[in-house]
Motif scaffolding. Structure first.
Motif, short mmCIF file in Angstrom:
data_model
loop_
_atom_site.label_atom_id
_atom_site.label_comp_id
_atom_site.label_asym_id
_atom_site.label_seq_id
_atom_site.Cartn_x
_atom_site.Cartn_y
_atom_site.Cartn_z
N GLY A 61 0.82 -1.21 0.00
CA GLY A 61 0.00 0.00 0.00
C GLY A 61 0.85 1.25 0.00
N LEU A 62 0.44 2.22 -0.79
CA LEU A 62 1.13 3.51 -0.85
C LEU A 62 0.11 4.63 -0.64
CD1 LEU A 62 3.40 3.07 -4.00
CD2 LEU A 62 4.09 2.91 -1.60
N VAL A 69 6.22 5.71 -8.78
CA VAL A 69 7.25 5.62 -9.82
C VAL A 69 8.36 4.67 -9.39
CG1 VAL A 69 8.92 6.91 -11.19
CG2 VAL A 69 6.71 7.94 -10.64
N THR A 70 8.93 4.91 -8.23
CA THR A 70 10.04 4.07 -7.77
C THR A 70 9.56 2.67 -7.41
OG1 THR A 70 9.83 4.97 -5.55
CG2 THR A 70 11.50 5.95 -6.96
N ARG A 94 -4.63 8.95 -13.06
CA ARG A 94 -4.32 8.91 -14.50
C ARG A 94 -2.82 8.74 -14.72
NH1 ARG A 94 -8.40 12.82 -14.32
NH2 ARG A 94 -10.24 12.23 -15.49
N GLY A 95 -2.03 9.38 -13.87
CA GLY A 95 -0.58 9.24 -13.96
C GLY A 95 -0.15 7.82 -13.62
N ALA A 100 1.65 2.45 -15.32
CA ALA A 100 1.39 1.01 -15.33
C ALA A 100 1.20 0.49 -16.76
CB ALA A 100 0.16 0.70 -14.50
N SER A 101 0.63 1.31 -17.62
CA SER A 101 0.42 0.85 -19.00
C SER A 101 1.74 0.71 -19.76
CB SER A 101 -0.54 1.78 -19.74
OG SER A 101 0.02 3.05 -19.90
#
Length: 160
Positions: A61-62, A69-70, A94-95, A100-101
């Motif tokens: 979990g974040l 990103v990391t 969305r980011g 992930a895409s």
């Protein structure tokens, strides 16, 4: 008569599929799958992590969306699924979806309290596997997670 015959054939097909994919098989498919959950709301994050861990999943979990990103770059073995809130400060869902895409075969589930048909259509068009509106029932979350993992081409392995 024809319609009844078609129904019987369909029922037999469904029965064969159901026997092949028993509840235990489906649950076994969730065990040890690795899920990244991103939500800036600590209560929602804890609740989702608890539900998924109860299903035998390995949950990370974040609450800080910038750490995605990391975490995605450094995770080994890689995640099988990402669940992210849509609206978060400094880095949106969305980011997360865009990041992930860039990784092959990584399904993303978007969860938000600020949905609607247009937002849902946009998220799905950007490549989200599913779009859920908060509050999300535990059973609904588990059902969508199961479907995402089963539909993923990499559902056979956790390592990437």
């Amino acid at each position: 008569m024809r319609a009844r015959l078609g129904f019987c054939r369909a029922a037999r097909t469904i029965w064969r599929i159901a026997r092949r994919y028993s509840f235990e098989t489906i649950m076994e498919n969730l065990r040890n799958k690795s899920v990244l959950v991103v939500d800036d709301d600590p209560g929602m994050l804890r609740a989702m992590m608890k539900v998924l861990a109860k299903e035998g999943m390995q949950v990370t979990g974040l609450s800080d969306p910038t750490a995605v990103v990391t975490t995605l770059a450094e995770s080994e073995p890689r995640f099988d699924l990402v669940i992210t809130d849509l609206r978060m400060p400094t880095f949106s869902g969305r980011g997360v979806l865009a990041l992930a895409s860039a990784l092959p075969k990584l399904p993303v589930i978007i969860i938000t309290a600020f949905g609607g048909p247009q937002v849902e259509a946009q998220a799905l068009q950007l490549g989200a596997f599913a779009f859920l509106e908060k509050p999300v029932a535990a059973a609904e979350l588990v059902d969508v997670v199961k479907r995402a993992i089963e539909a993923s081409p990499s559902s056979g392995s956790v390592a990437g």
